[in-house]
Design an enzyme around this catalytic site. Structure first.
Site, PDB file in Angstrom:
ATOM      1  N   GLU A  61       0.802  -1.218   0.000  1.00  0.00           N
ATOM      2  CA  GLU A  61       0.000   0.000   0.000  1.00  0.00           C
ATOM      3  C   GLU A  61       0.839   1.273   0.000  1.00  0.00           C
ATOM      4  O   GLU A  61       0.454   2.279  -0.595  1.00  0.00           O
ATOM      5  CB  GLU A  61      -0.952   0.008   1.197  1.00  0.00           C
ATOM      6  CG  GLU A  61      -2.006  -1.094   1.180  1.00  0.00           C
ATOM      7  CD  GLU A  61      -1.494  -2.435   1.685  1.00  0.00           C
ATOM      8  OE1 GLU A  61      -0.348  -2.496   2.190  1.00  0.00           O
ATOM      9  OE2 GLU A  61      -2.233  -3.428   1.589  1.00  0.00           O
ATOM     10  N   ASP A 120     -14.112 -10.269  10.408  1.00  0.00           N
ATOM     11  CA  ASP A 120     -12.642 -10.187  10.337  1.00  0.00           C
ATOM     12  C   ASP A 120     -12.039  -9.645  11.630  1.00  0.00           C
ATOM     13  O   ASP A 120     -10.870  -9.880  11.931  1.00  0.00           O
ATOM     14  CB  ASP A 120     -12.196  -9.304   9.171  1.00  0.00           C
ATOM     15  CG  ASP A 120     -12.198 -10.051   7.849  1.00  0.00           C
ATOM     16  OD1 ASP A 120     -12.271 -11.301   7.882  1.00  0.00           O
ATOM     17  OD2 ASP A 120     -12.144  -9.396   6.796  1.00  0.00           O
TER      18      ASP A 120
END
Lengths: 320, 283
Positions: A61, A120
């Site tokens: 990223e 998650d």
């Protein structure tokens, strides 16, 4: 209470994807970047139709943000996409130096923000990103509430010159705003006029607030409801005008109570019109695994909690 | 820009740039002379000989070669070559690191200094930005090249390796990356702080073409840059391993990390200037 209805539920990220498809067809400068999450960001159609204008960055990223900054120099409009956690906190310094301080026309478009990504768990449920991003000078922070508003916000972000953090989510939620809406960055949407309390909501919390307002109406409480899709720049005028009528306020967001919309509003009120304010926000904690509905309830973000906060705000107003 | 092809002439420009560097750093008693002096020959060659660029600054840089400085702390050398190339008045060099200056400690677009397209200072970000600019050039069918200079200490940063991985995968062949291999970083020799062992082999393993350069020999700098340019357009990114001496040109600053970020005092300034011919006139 003005009536808001829906015929279908959709995820806000799909609104982003639909806007990218449209932008792919209408704006040759728009580029999509992604860090190995194409399916989650719903940009498959954009990529299929514009393979040359898609940059797959892999799970990297920091590099993606830098590449987006470089792409913008000659006039391209890059949308760097990933999950909110990886597109804000993980790359804060890259956004700070290469995007914000460099005045680059980069759009950071992130999904799976907040608790509602669900199972998650806390590693992925960023609740601090609004705070991080709004602290950056020159950064625009947008948190739309449903599919249609996300689509309109994405197109508005592409047409706006300057860095934007556009935050949306994973779960399907009611689509209750107009398909053909005009979206003005920094302009709040007055959804219902009222005199007893101002409720200001952003993102997924807007629908919860609509439901709360419906119940309040049945109880004889007239709530003014404002949808703040743009957290920075904040529509100060809309907020001050509203509280001058209602004299108390409840802010609602899927974010830590520290650093989010509530704090922006509190800062405004302290300066111009100090009034009782209640926060609907996560109380300075991490999230956990669970269904979105369970998490919204446990962390105090659902309709019932908004009703209690309204009751408290009105009580405080009357006590003053 | 008028191209200077004569190596002797380029060397003379470099001497003046080195004077500018030590005078800027002395003027505010702050800044990074070591790496700036080491990279002087490269920047002079790029801006006066190799790159196609215009001192009538246009942010978009269409039809121009672009240069990105990733190790932003060597700003004095960049400011000097920009001023000496006519991007802004050389007298403005006197404002370096002072209040209300466009010549910030580390380069920034924020003060609108002509010639700067990206802020740099927090290390490891420039190669990614250069890659983005290179992709943009390809999309716009602009055949010019993008250059990115990094430090060897900077190779410690993880983002560099994300970018090093990306460029060959995406066949970024309009990009020339340059690593200033001076073997020094703030806390000491790179080999002791965080070894870059086999740096060229690492780039090679990731899929880059390697060019070696003697970075303080103007003739070799120019030749190596031409070699690198010829390797462009083959579907593979190019990196130059540029061997330099930190502090090059000023004997008492050479061979040590101690002048990485220290300004000379009045006496040291005179000693330094005595070693550097004034060729274009001091600001």
């Amino acid at each position: 209470m003005k009536e808001y209805t829906y015929t279908e539920k959709k995820d806000t990220r799909s609104g982003f994807g639909a806007a990218m498809t449209e932008l792919g067809r209408t704006n040759p400068n728009v580029i999509a970047l992604c860090a190995d999450l194409v399916g989650s960001l719903k940009i498959d159609t954009f990529i299929k139709e514009n393979p040359d204008r898609f940059v797959q960055c892999g799970i990297a990223e920091a590099n993606m943000i830098g590449i987006a900054a470089g792409l913008s120099i000659a006039g391209h409009i890059p949308f760097a996409t990933t999950f909110a956690n990886f597109g804000s906190g993980r790359v804060y310094d890259q956004i700070r130096q290469s995007v914000a301080y460099s005045d680059k026309n980069v759009k950071i478009a992130v999904s799976h923000a907040g608790l509602t990504l669900g199972e998650d768990g806390a590693t992925h449920q960023i609740l601090e990103d609004i705070g991080l991003m709004k602290m950056l000078p020159g950064m625009t922070v947008i948190n739309p509430c449903d599919y249609n508003q996300t689509k309109a916000a994405t197109i508005a972000a592409a047409n706006y010159e300057g860095p934007v953090y556009l935050r949306f989510g994973r779960p399907v939620v009611p689509v209750f705003t107009d398909a053909e809406q005009t979206f003005e960055i920094g302009k709040a949407w007055l959804m219902n006029e009222g005199t007893d309390v101002t409720i200001i909501a952003t993102g997924h919390l807007v629908w919860e607030a609509v439901q709360a307002c419906n119940q309040l109406a049945e109880m004889g409480i007239n709530a003014e409801l404002i949808n703040i899709h743009t957290i920075k720049p904040l529509d100060e005028e809309a907020i001050l005008t509203s509280v001058s009528k209602t004299s108390c306020i409840v802010t609602c967001e899927e974010h830590n109570r520290i650093g989010g919309l509530g704090d922006s509003v509190a800062q405004l009120l302290i300066k111009y019109n100090p009034l009782p304010q209640e926060y609907i926000a996560v109380d300075d904690s991490f999230g956990e695994s669970g269904t979105p509905k369970q998490l919204m309830e446990k962390y105090g973000l659902d309709t019932d909690h908004i009703l209690k906060a309204v009751e408290k705000a009105i009580k405080r107003k009357k006590a003053e | 820009m008028v191209q200077v092809t004569d190596i002797v002439q380029l060397t003379k420009i470099a001497s003046q740039v080195r004077r500018d560097i030590v005078r800027q750093v002395h003027g505010c008693q702050s800044g990074h002379p070591g790496g700036s002096l080491g990279c002087t020959d490269l920047l002079v060659a790029l801006f006066f000989n190799i790159m196609k660029h215009s001192n009538q600054f246009n942010m978009k840089g269409e039809g121009e070669d672009l240069f990105f400085l990733s190790n932003g702390h060597i700003s004095p050398v960049l400011y000097s070559v920009l001023a000496r190339s006519g991007y802004f008045e050389v007298s403005e060099l006197a404002t370096f690191r002072k209040l209300n200056s466009r010549l910030q400690g580390h380069p920034t677009t924020h003060e609108h200094l002509p010639g700067i397209r990206m802020s740099a200072g927090s290390l490891g970000q420039g190669l990614s930005v250069a890659i983005g600019a290179a992709i943009s050039k390809k999309l716009k069918k602009d055949s010019c090249l993008v250059y990115a200079l990094m430090g060897d200490g900077e190779q410690n940063e993880g983002q560099i390796w994300e970018a090093v991985q990306f460029a060959p995968h995406h066949k970024i062949d309009n990009l020339i990356a340059i690593v200033d291999v001076n073997g020094q970083q703030i806390d000491g020799p790179t080999e002791l702080v965080m070894s870059n062992r086999n740096l060229a082999n690492k780039y090679s393993a990731f899929g880059w073409q390697i060019v070696y350069m003697d970075g303080n020999n103007m003739a070799d700098v120019v030749t190596s840059l031409h070699t690198a340019k010829e390797l462009c357009g083959q579907g593979v990114p190019v990196v130059i391993m540029m061997k330099t001496e930190m502090g090059a040109g000023v004997d008492f600053m050479m061979g040590s990390h101690k002048w990485h970020g220290v300004a000379p005092n009045d006496e040291q300034l005179l000693l330094a200037l005595a070693q550097l011919e004034e060729t274009l006139g001091d600001y």
